[in-house]
Design an enzyme around this catalytic site. Structure first.
Site, PDB file in Angstrom:
ATOM      1  N   HIS A 524       0.811  -1.215   0.000  1.00 46.98           N
ATOM      2  CA  HIS A 524       0.000   0.000   0.000  1.00 46.98           C
ATOM      3  C   HIS A 524       0.845   1.266   0.000  1.00 46.98           C
ATOM      4  CE1 HIS A 524       0.868  -0.565   4.281  1.00 46.98           C
ATOM      5  NE2 HIS A 524       0.557   0.716   4.486  1.00 46.98           N
ATOM      6  N   LYS A 528       6.015   5.482  -1.262  1.00 44.33           N
ATOM      7  CA  LYS A 528       6.905   6.267  -0.391  1.00 44.33           C
ATOM      8  C   LYS A 528       8.347   6.243  -0.880  1.00 44.33           C
ATOM      9  CE  LYS A 528       4.394   5.916   4.009  1.00 44.33           C
ATOM     10  NZ  LYS A 528       4.462   5.401   5.402  1.00 44.33           N
TER      11      LYS A 528
END
Length: 870
Positions: A524, A528
């Site tokens: 998920h 990042k």
């Protein structure tokens, strides 16, 4: 380099009968690796010279080179060059390729990787069009060696593909030694990638091949040495010692002095790492003695360095000092910069132990300069740390602070480089797996038409399942790589996946689909990886601008995972994009609300927030489970789907999982085994640095890539061409021996004219851009793997290759034109010019000028013919 003197008197010429008898004897001696091979090869050469047998003389030079490989590698290279030129003059392509392959392997052993690649590609050009067993055997041998040159030049993906191709050829030929050699090299490559379990499995396959029918002690020694190195890299030093001990037995039986010396060195080093100091001293002493007797100076240098480390660990600093001084003297004599760097660092550390601070500072300062010159960042970090310790020992705390800051800065950079290397390696393995999958599916589909529907489809399903497992491994590791940047334990993705799977089961999902959700949920936050650490790791509240940038991790993650054909990747893309949407529509990045948000995103949103609340982060302390559950309950109808909240409160409020789905995210024992090494590597670096501090470099690397890539065709551009040409010509023009004895470098320049006959310019509907792109692609395919294609400017293309004749070049260009000749296609008229160094020019600029001049001359001749036609 002159050849060694003849060790026996030349035989009297007895005619062709004696020649044939000596040929048969030499074949036996070569197979047995007999020490008598050198003397008999010299006799054979003398006899062929006296009889005037040019083919026999060329073969004698090749045998002499093979006899000299271990004892006199430079002399072997000279003999191989003579053999290659003689076979080329006699138009004997297979023998010519054999000599070039040996020359390439010798260059590879000496670290001349560009020259090695030139020889090996030239050999492939000679034998790949031939469909004989001898030619295919040479092709696989050259590909195996080419992989070594490619890997040492930083082309890991190409090296793996070359080895995979060679392995398929050896398998098709049923050649067990070749298969074992390829598997050994693949295993060694996997070890360097940090894929230790895969390496051990691959090397195990190689050893089983050896056991199934190879009675070759040399092959056994090579396989076991590589297997021991894989165990040592995996920190299993006791097992490394055990395997290396078996390798030593095989090396002794092989009679190969170089293999025996290397095995003693490896066994001594592994024993040192395992704390078995007595055994280490014995093995390193043997390696040192053999190195000096046989003149293996590089091995002697490595052995002295290991002996110095052994003396340090056993409390004998004076002996360590002597060993490192000897290593330094030898490194200076050999002009081995890396050896000198390591010797000075180790010498400085010993002098620091002995209290010789001034001398230590001088050695470490020299080492730091060498590290900066050769851009060895790891050695630079070690030197800065040593200088900081020395300054602190002298009471110069300001200097110590400056060196320590420099050390931490370099270590920080090294962590990021290692992380990027791991990501690239995973991408390489993923691409190789996909290429193998596509090839296997094509083969199986062909068999489908011939052998029946059911059996072939079963093979397709099995191979697709293998690809899915490889894909699962890659994407899971990618998730961990992203998560380790702001979660030093690395467990966040695993917990979110487990919680999401448990909620899904409670909502009535099947066990298999809930398990798939658990795996996909671990990705998920993969986006990042593209958020700068200054934002990701910031302590305190983000500014509005910083928070806007943080929000983009959802888009980045979805983009990374987009295009996947498997259900796993499609679920992961959906989750990465929507797990920050809110039930009331106030979320990001799109602002979906209610049931517009996919159910997967709603489940993972709650699992993610719950885990984030219960874990400490740089900007907050951890909440208790009860506090987190109360916050989830308060957010029902605003942040979260009320139905999911009701279910999640029951699931997350208890540690007990009635369905036994605690491992529903796919992280059961087998997955943990697959990931253990990767996790250990990341954890070690995370603990060493404290935290990761590097933004993803994808955006920064794009301008550098575009600077050397043509945007229309996707080929390398003129700048890349010039750099590659200079890189190939430098060893050709500056290497040892006469220039004429070295591998040639060929430049082929082509001008593409899309004007139809009888017209002055291309028609408007000919789409020259599309036509040029199509022809450039076909040209690139035609010349692979012999050379590389570039777009210089406009309609001008170029090919850079070794040993390319005009006839060969014309044949490959015609092949590219035929491949472009689709119905309605705009086919160019191609004018070409070929130039070869060192025959036509001695510098890159001159070589390009000659090639372009010849191209322009052919182009002008065609234009004159066109205008003088009736």
């Amino acid at each position: 380099m002159s050849l060694p003197p003849r060790q026996t008197a030349p035989p009297a010429p007895e005619g062709p009968g004696a020649l044939h008898a000596l040929q048969a004897e030499l074949a036996t001696l070569l197979e047995q690796r007999s020490p008598d091979l050198l003397a008999r090869a010299q006799d054979y050469l003398a006899l062929t010279e006296l009889l005037g047998d040019r083919a026999g003389e060329a073969g004698a030079h090749l045998l002499l080179a093979q006899a000299l490989v271990a004892a006199e590698p430079h002399a072997a290279l000279v003999a191989a060059g003579r053999a290659a030129r003689a076979f080329a003059a006699l138009d004997m392509p297979v023998q010519h390729a054999e000599a070039l392959t040996l020359s390439g392997r010798l260059h590879l052993n000496q670290g001349a990787f560009e020259a090695a690649e030139g020889d090996l590609r030239a050999a492939l050009l000679l034998v790949q069009p031939l469909d004989t067993p001898d030619a295919q055997t040479l092709s696989a041998t050259a590909l195996n060696a080419l992989a070594g040159a490619q890997f040492n030049r930083g082309e890991a993906r190409e090296a793996l593909l070359s080895l995979e191709t060679a392995l398929r050829v050896w398998t098709r030929l049923g050649h067990l030694p070749g298969q074992a050699s390829c598997l050994t090299n693949i295993g060694s490559l996997q070890t360097t990638f940090g894929e230790f379990h895969a390496a051990i499995e691959t090397l195990g396959r190689a050893y089983r091949l050896y056991q199934s029918g190879l009675q070759d002690a040399h092959a056994e020694g090579c396989i076991l040495n590589s297997l021991a190195s894989a165990h040592a890299a995996n920190q299993d030093h006791a097992l490394a010692v055990e395997v290396a001990t078996s390798a030593l037995t095989a090396a002794r039986e092989s009679g190969d002095t170089l293999l025996l010396t290397t095995t003693h060195l490896n066994l001594g080093t592994f024993s040192l790492q395992a704390g078995q100091f007595t055994a280490a001293a014995e093995q390193l002493g043997q390696a040192l003695q053999l190195s000096r007797e046989a003149g293996y100076r590089t091995t002697e240098l490595s052995t002295l360095d290991s002996l110095g480390l052994l003396h340090q660990r056993t409390g004998r600093p004076r002996d360590a000092l002597g060993a490192h001084i000897s290593a330094l003297e030898l490194a200076l004599e050999l002009r081995d910069t890396q050896g000198e760097l390591e010797a000075r660092l180790h010498l400085g550390r010993v002098q620091k132990t002995l209290g010789e601070v001034s001398a230590a500072r001088e050695q470490v300062g020299e080492a730091l300069g060498l590290a900066l010159d050769c851009q060895n960042r790891s050695a630079e970090a070690e030197a800065q740390q040593l200088l900081a310790e020395l300054a602190q020992q002298e009471g110069d705390y300001r200097q110590a602070y400056e060196h320590l800051q420099a050390h931490l800065s370099v270590k920080d950079e090294l962590f990021n480089v290692e992380r990027d290397r791991q990501t690239r390696n995973l991408s390489v393995r993923f691409e190789v797996e996909r290429a193998r999958h596509d090839a296997d599916v094509y083969r199986v589909r062909t068999e489908l038409a011939q052998e029946g529907l059911h059996a072939a489809e079963a093979q397709v399903q099995q191979r697709t399942a293998e690809l899915a497992r490889a894909q699962h491994e890659v994407v899971t590791r990618l998730a961990m790589a992203a998560e380790y940047r702001d979660d030093t334990t690395g467990e966040h993705t695993r917990r979110v996946g487990r919680a999401a799977a448990r909620i899904a089961r409670a909502l009535g999902w099947t066990a298999e689909r809930a398990r798939l959700l658990g795996v996909a949920a671990r990705l998920h936050d993969v986006g990042k990886i593209g958020i700068p650490d200054a934002i990701l790791l910031k302590r305190g509240q983000l500014s509005a601008q910083e928070f806007d940038q943080m929000k983009t991790h959802t888009l980045i993650g979805a983009r990374i995972l987009s295009g996947g054909r498997s259900e796993l990747l499609q679920l992961a893309e959906e989750i990465a994009l929507t797990h920050h949407e809110r039930w009331d529509g106030s979320g990001y990045p799109i602002g979906l609300s209610g049931t517009q948000i996919p159910l997967t995103g709603r489940i993972v949103a709650l699992a993610d927030v719950f885990d984030a609340l219960t874990q400490a982060r740089p900007y907050k302390a951890a909440w208790t489970r009860e506090e987190a559950l109360q916050e989830v309950r308060r957010s029902a109808g605003t942040h979260f789907d009320p139905l999911i909240v009701e279910t999640a409160l029951q699931v997350l409020g208890s540690d007990h999982d009635p369905d036994g789905e605690d491992d529903a995210d796919g992280t059961d024992g087998s997955d943990a085994d697959v990931l253990s090494v990767f996790e250990q590597l990341l954890l070690a670096r995370t603990q060493d640095l404290g935290s990761a501090r590097q933004a993803a470099e994808a955006a920064a690397s794009e301008p550098a890539r575009m600077a050397v890539q043509d945007t229309l065709t996707g080929l390398p551009n003129r700048r890349a061409f010039v750099e590659a040409l200079e890189g190939l010509l430098t060893p050709v023009l500056s290497g040892p021996g006469p220039v004429s004895a070295r591998a040639a470098v060929t430049v082929l320049t082509l001008h593409c004219d899309f004007t139809p006959p009888g017209q002055d310019r291309p028609p408007e509907d000919a789409m020259p851009d599309e036509a040029l792109r199509a022809f450039a692609s076909r040209l690139q395919e035609a010349f692979l793997p012999l050379g590389r294609t570039y777009r210089l400017d406009g309609p001008v293309l170029a090919v850079l290759a070794p040993y390319l004749t005009e006839a060969q070049a014309n044949d490959l260009v015609c092949r590219a034109l035929q491949g472009t000749a689709a119905p309605g296609a705009c086919i160019p008229r191609v004018s070409s010019g070929l130039a070869c160094s060192p025959a036509d020019a001695s510098t890159p600029e001159e070589l390009m000028r000659v090639s372009e001049r010849r191209m322009d001359h052919q182009r002008l001749s065609r234009q004159l013919e066109h205008h003088t036609e009736p």
